[in-house]
Design a protein around this motif. Sequence first.
Motif, PDB file in Angstrom:
ATOM      1  N   TRP A 107       0.832  -1.189   0.000  1.00  0.00           N
ATOM      2  CA  TRP A 107       0.000   0.000   0.000  1.00  0.00           C
ATOM      3  C   TRP A 107       0.866   1.238   0.000  1.00  0.00           C
ATOM      4  O   TRP A 107       2.002   1.214   0.473  1.00  0.00           O
ATOM      5  N   MET A 130       0.458   4.707   1.736  1.00  0.00           N
ATOM      6  CA  MET A 130      -0.382   5.304   2.773  1.00  0.00           C
ATOM      7  C   MET A 130       0.248   6.571   3.323  1.00  0.00           C
ATOM      8  O   MET A 130       1.457   6.613   3.571  1.00  0.00           O
ATOM      9  N   LYS A 178     -10.911  -1.560   6.021  1.00  0.00           N
ATOM     10  CA  LYS A 178      -9.676  -1.522   6.799  1.00  0.00           C
ATOM     11  C   LYS A 178      -9.732  -0.393   7.835  1.00  0.00           C
ATOM     12  O   LYS A 178     -10.189   0.712   7.540  1.00  0.00           O
ATOM     13  N   CYS A 213      -7.287   1.223  11.272  1.00  0.00           N
ATOM     14  CA  CYS A 213      -6.023   1.231  11.999  1.00  0.00           C
ATOM     15  C   CYS A 213      -6.309   1.498  13.475  1.00  0.00           C
ATOM     16  O   CYS A 213      -7.055   2.423  13.805  1.00  0.00           O
ATOM     17  N   VAL A 240      -9.347   3.690   7.088  1.00  0.00           N
ATOM     18  CA  VAL A 240      -8.469   3.756   5.922  1.00  0.00           C
ATOM     19  C   VAL A 240      -9.326   4.124   4.712  1.00  0.00           C
ATOM     20  O   VAL A 240     -10.122   3.324   4.228  1.00  0.00           O
ATOM     21  N   THR A 299      -9.589   5.216   0.808  1.00  0.00           N
ATOM     22  CA  THR A 299      -8.839   5.035  -0.437  1.00  0.00           C
ATOM     23  C   THR A 299      -9.183   6.127  -1.433  1.00  0.00           C
ATOM     24  O   THR A 299     -10.361   6.361  -1.727  1.00  0.00           O
ATOM     25  N   ASP A 324      -8.552   6.975  -5.287  1.00  0.00           N
ATOM     26  CA  ASP A 324      -8.101   6.265  -6.479  1.00  0.00           C
ATOM     27  C   ASP A 324      -8.579   6.993  -7.725  1.00  0.00           C
ATOM     28  O   ASP A 324      -9.711   7.486  -7.770  1.00  0.00           O
ATOM     29  N   SER A 378      -3.502   3.994  -6.359  1.00  0.00           N
ATOM     30  CA  SER A 378      -4.316   4.567  -5.289  1.00  0.00           C
ATOM     31  C   SER A 378      -3.453   4.921  -4.087  1.00  0.00           C
ATOM     32  O   SER A 378      -2.315   4.462  -3.953  1.00  0.00           O
ATOM     33  N   GLN A 408      -3.769   5.541   0.277  1.00  0.00           N
ATOM     34  CA  GLN A 408      -4.564   5.337   1.481  1.00  0.00           C
ATOM     35  C   GLN A 408      -4.363   6.525   2.426  1.00  0.00           C
ATOM     36  O   GLN A 408      -3.234   6.936   2.670  1.00  0.00           O
TER      37      GLN A 408
END
Length: 310
Positions: A27, A29, A56, A58, A69, A71, A73, A90, A92
């Motif tokens: 990823w 991020m 997702k 965290c 999380v 995204t 894109d 993409s 994150q």
Amino acid sequence: MSTRSKKKTEATITTVSPPKKRVENSWVMFVKDSLLLNSNFSIITLPHPGNGKPAKYCVDDENSKIYEVVTFDEPYRSWFIAETVKSDGSVQILTTLNPLFLVLPKLKEQCNSRAIPLEDLLSEKGYDKILDIVQNLDCIGDLKGPEDMKAYKYNEEKTLSWLDDRVRRLAIVLRQKNIHVTSGATSATFVSSNINNENIDEEFYLKYAFGIISEYLQSDIIELLEKRFDFKPELIETIGKKRKSEVENSEPNKRIKCEASNEDDNLNGFELSEKNLSEVKKEKPLTAKEKARQKAATGTKTISSFFKKK
């Protein structure tokens, strides 16, 4: 007898390194350095509270926070990482999330008619990671039995009151940040506006904040919360002390009505439009090059003339 000295020729061997593989299982991020240095920082998968699909999150146990999380894109984008290429372009982004939104669907489903201890409610894989972060469910449920057991039963009225407060608090932040919430706000999400937000009705901010919060709610709760706010069917944007409709009516009419009740009116309207267009649209004078080109083309046939039937 003389001998020639033969120099040994050394062959130069060039090693070709194999092509680098694409980095797919990774990823990109954006995250604070403090979170990466945190050993208690982990990523879990939980059902999204709005649609139930895997998402997702965290978990930061050290600061007792949960991040969603998100995204971002766009098509035809890739990442170049060192000497590798990641086809997924993409990125994150982490955004803080109240853990009660994640627990609300389970509490509503399993604790609607009975009280269940919080430890048992969050015993499934993934949910056990947020058990220490969720201190209590007093905002969306009723505590039953001994306090140390933390057994809760779902309370609909408490939940709606808590969500009502979240929407109003978010609306205040939107106004302070001068976020564009009026017409066209869907395509200009979270874009600052130059319009003085003091002239915008508060209901616009409440409606916009309601839409953001609704993304984390189930459909039945959304309907109940919408009835609680009782939004107007059609919000009328105010510009200063004058309504938008009044401002538009005060401007000179720039449109020509083509609607009529019969065919004669339609014909007359069409003839009038053609006449106006002919007056406005005048012939452009030819330049010297265009006149010379037109003179040279006299007597010649066009290409399309060779394909006509004889």
